[in-house]
Design an enzyme around this catalytic site. Structure first.
Site, PDB file in Angstrom:
ATOM      1  N   PRO A   2      54.236  25.889 113.343  1.00 47.34           N
ATOM      2  CA  PRO A   2      55.482  24.988 113.133  1.00 47.34           C
ATOM      3  C   PRO A   2      54.992  23.660 113.603  1.00 47.34           C
ATOM      4  CG  PRO A   2      55.774  26.188 115.101  1.00 47.34           C
ATOM      5  CD  PRO A   2      54.718  26.867 114.347  1.00 47.34           C
ATOM      6  N   GLU A   3      54.762  22.663 112.190  1.00 48.96           N
ATOM      7  CA  GLU A   3      54.603  21.359 112.825  1.00 48.96           C
ATOM      8  C   GLU A   3      55.904  20.516 112.766  1.00 48.96           C
ATOM      9  OE1 GLU A   3      51.393  19.486 110.672  1.00 48.96           O
ATOM     10  OE2 GLU A   3      50.256  21.450 110.948  1.00 48.96           O
TER      11      GLU A   3
END
Ligand code: ZN
Length: 276
Positions: A2-3
């Protein structure tokens, strides 16, 4: 992994479900995450507290609790937050449950356990907190061509590694650094010191548009928060270069190439992003 866009989508999805709800209790798996869960403190601080807001800084989600304490949640590589009924069966890899007064709960799942939860208490010195060394958000005014040029100096360090440096700008990881440089038409290995002011301007602009587009694409998956632990997880944005080695460039059909840069998988179009 997850960015920033994925974390922002989680924030937007959870906010209407948990803000204004009271935490009635919590449960910890007892397994260590990247750092040990501050379980007794967490129980003491969170129990009975209203969740007033849910914010984000870089890749940190921030539950703002009544009384001023903040609960920082970092999803690491495989962490996910779910919103479920307390009666929903407990899946593997659940490490934290925050029970809410509605009969629902927030669950933190993390198979690889690189995620973590930290508490910031009112009066804790900010300069020693986990957020202290983070640079501006990509959407902040402070993230601009001048800042990028200043950090670049005359250095030989690659533009991609500069973009992924949390002190320069926070929240841009490997996937979106690749995507932003493709959108800007700049080869990822270009020495940062060789770029012009107009290159930096384009990079700042494209950072915002690529990340915004990803957040908007994720918006359509927000409904998934109510659908259990076996939902597919993070949304899949249509990426232009990342993970597309050998496939035609979306702009010019040249096959996308892959190399390693500072140990990280790097994708680029040799036509749209000529070698420096
Ligand atoms: Zn191309």
């Amino acid at each position: 992994v997850p960015e920033l866009p994925e974390v922002e989508v989680v924030r937007r999805g959870l906010a209407p479900l948990v803000c204004g709800r009271r935490v009635t209790g919590l449960w910890c798996s007892g397994k260590p995450l990247r750092y040990p869960l501050p379980e007794p403190l967490l129980a003491r601080i969170a129990r009975g507290c209203l969740i007033q807001a849910i914010g984000r800084r870089g890749r940190y989600l921030i539950l703002e609790l009544e009384g001023g304490a903040k609960m920082l949640i970092h999803l690491g590589m495989t962490g996910r937050l779910l919103f479920l009924a307390q009666s929903a069966p407990l899946a593997d890899h659940c490490h934290l449950r925050l029970f809410l007064d509605t009969g629902d709960e927030i669950r933190f799942h993390d198979p690889r356990r690189f995620g973590f939860v930290q508490l910031v208490l009112p009066g804790d010195p900010e300069e020693r907190g986990p957020l202290a060394r983070l640079g501006p958000e990509p959407f902040d005014q402070a993230f601009c061509a001048a800042r990028l040029a200043e950090y670049a100096g005359r250095g030989k360090r690659s533009v991609k590694s500069l973009l992924m440096d949390n002190r320069v700008v926070t929240g841009i990881g490997n996937i979106y650094a690749n995507e932003i440089l493709f959108a800007a038409g700049i080869h990822p290995a270009t020495p940062a010191g060789a770029l012009s002011p107009s290159d930096w301007k384009r990079i700042a602009l494209k950072s915002r548009s690529v990340l915004n587009r990803a957040i908007e694409a994720g918006g359509s998956t927000i409904a998934d928060f109510r659908t259990a632990a076996d939902s597919p997880g993070y949304f899949q944005l249509e990426l232009a270069v990342y993970g597309r080695e050998g496939l035609p460039c979306t702009a010019c059909t040249t096959p996308i190439r892959k190399c390693r840069l500072s140990g990280r998988a790097t994708f680029f179009c040799p036509t749209c992003q000529p070698e420096p």
